[in-house]
Design a protein around this motif. Structure first.
Motif, PDB file in Angstrom:
ATOM      1  N   UNK A 192     -44.822   2.501  71.139  1.00 11.91           N
ATOM      2  CA  UNK A 192     -45.181   3.559  72.091  1.00 11.91           C
ATOM      3  C   UNK A 192     -45.570   2.935  73.427  1.00 11.91           C
ATOM      4  N   UNK A 193     -46.237   1.786  73.373  1.00 12.78           N
ATOM      5  CA  UNK A 193     -46.616   1.094  74.616  1.00 12.78           C
ATOM      6  C   UNK A 193     -45.381   0.755  75.443  1.00 12.78           C
ATOM      7  N   UNK A 194     -44.314   0.374  74.770  1.00 11.79           N
ATOM      8  CA  UNK A 194     -43.062   0.073  75.475  1.00 11.79           C
ATOM      9  C   UNK A 194     -42.508   1.317  76.151  1.00 11.79           C
ATOM     10  N   UNK A 195     -42.607   2.459  75.481  1.00  8.38           N
ATOM     11  CA  UNK A 195     -42.157   3.706  76.091  1.00  8.38           C
ATOM     12  C   UNK A 195     -42.996   4.019  77.325  1.00  8.38           C
ATOM     13  N   UNK A 196     -44.297   3.790  77.231  1.00 10.05           N
ATOM     14  CA  UNK A 196     -45.178   4.051  78.365  1.00 10.05           C
ATOM     15  C   UNK A 196     -44.836   3.159  79.550  1.00 10.05           C
TER      16      UNK A 196
END
Length: 295
Positions: free
Chosen positions: A200-204
Motif C-alpha cells: 500500500x505504501x508503494x501505491x501511496x
C-alpha cells in the motif's frame, strides 16, 4: 416522448437523463440509443444509484455520510410502501417500477454497498472484493435486467450481476489514485498485492513498477474473464437492447486498455475512451451481432 407520460414525468426523466449524461458518458453513449421508454428507465435507475454514491462520496465526514444514507433509505422505505417522495428521481423510478418487474431489494443492496465505503476496510481477498462489488454494481445489473430482457431466470440474474462486478473492478483499476487521494481507500485485495510484492505504501508513492503492473493485471484478468463470459448471454436480451449492452460492455472493457496504453498511470490521470474509439466499438459490435445471428 412516449404519449402516456405526463409533462411533469417528462421533466422528471429529463433530470435523470442529465445526471447520467454528466457523470457517466460511457453509459449514456451506450444506452441513449435504446427505445425511449427503456432508455428513460435506465436513466432513473442510474439516478438512484448516483444519489446513493453521492451520499457518501460528497459527505464531509462519515457521520454525515451515514445520515445521508439513512435519509435516502427512509425515502426508499416510503417509496416501497407506496408513499411516493415528491422528488424527480422518485417519481421517475415509480414509473419504472410500474412498467417493469424491478427487484426493489436491489435498491436496498445499493445502499448497503455504500455503507461498506463508510466503514471501509481494504478487501482481504477476491471474495471480499466480489462481495462489495456485488452490492454496489452487481445490484445495478439486476436492476437493469428487466428493462433490457424478458428472461428473468436465475441464470440471467446471476450473469447480469457478474457483468456489474466486472464493471466495478474496472472502475477500481481506473480510479486507484483518485480513491486513495480523495477517500483514503485501496480496493485492490491485500492478498493480490502481497502475492506480487506490491505494498500500500508503494501505491501511496504512485510507484508504477513490475510488481504493481502484475497486481493490476491480475485484477484486470478477473474482469476480462467476466466480460468475455457475458458476451455469450447477449441473445437472451431484447433485440433492441443487444447492441447498446454490448457497446456498454466493450467501452468499459476498453478502459483497461486505456490504462495499459498510458503505462499504467492510474494515479495522476483518469483514463477514458475517446469518442472515436467508442464509435469504432459500436461498429465492431454491430458486425459481431450480425455474424452470430447469421451463423
Amino acid at each position: 416522448m412516449t404519449k402516456n407520460y405526463t409533462p411533469s414525468l417528462e421533466s422528471d426523466y429529463r433530470q435523470c437523463q442529465s445526471l447520467i449524461r454528466q457523470h457517466s458518458k460511457s453509459f449514456y453513449y451506450a444506452f441513449s440509443t435504446l427505445p425511449e421508454t427503456d432508455a428513460n428507465a435506465v436513466y432513473a435507475v442510474y439516478a438512484f444509484c448516483r444519489m446513493a454514491d453521492d451520499a457518501i462520496d460528497q459527505a464531509e465526514d462519515a457521520e454525515t455520510g451515514i445520515a445521508n444514507l439513512r435519509q435516502l433509505e427512509d425515502g426508499l422505505d416510503a417509496f416501497v410502501a407506496g408513499n411516493m417522495p415528491q422528488a424527480p428521481m422518485w417519481r421517475a423510478l415509480g414509473d419504472v417500477v410500474d412498467r417493469y418487474d424491478i427487484d426493489e431489494s436491489m435498491l436496498y443492496a445499493q445502499i448497503r454497498g455504500q455503507e461498506m465505503d463508510v466503514h471501509f476496510e481494504q478487501p482481504k481477498d477476491m471474495d471480499d472484493l466480489i462481495h462489495y462489488s456485488s452490492h454496489v454494481a452487481g445490484s445495478v445489473g439486476k436492476l437493469l435486467l428487466p428493462i433490457l430482457s424478458d428472461d428473468l431466470s436465475q441464470e440471467r440474474k446471476a450473469n447480469a450481476e457478474k457483468l456489474g462486478i466486472a464493471m466495478q473492478i474496472t472502475n477500481i483499476l481506473r480510479d486507484i489514485g483518485e480513491d486513495m487521494r480523495e477517500h483514503g481507500r485501496v480496493y485492490i485485495p491485500a492478498s493480490i498485492l502481497n502475492d506480487y510484492g506490491c505494498s500500500v505504501a508503494q501505491l501511496e508513492e504512485r510507484k508504477v513498477d513490475q510488481a504493481f503492473m502484475d497486481a493490476w493485471e491480475h485484477l484486470a484478468r478477473e474482469a476480462e474473464v467476466l466480460y468475455e463470459d457475458f458476451r455469450k448471454e447477449i441473445l437472451h436480451y431484447k433485440e433492441e437492447a443487444q447492441l447498446p449492452l454490448l457497446v456498454s460492455l466493450s467501452v468499459y472493457r476498453e478502459i483497461l486498455n486505456e490504462v495499459r496504453s498510458s503505462n499504467y498511470d492510474c494515479f495522476s490521470k483518469r483514463n477514458a475512451v475517446s469518442m472515436t474509439r467508442k464509435m469504432k466499438i459500436r461498429n465492431e459490435e454491430s458486425q459481431f451481432l450480425k455474424n452470430i445471428k447469421d451463423a
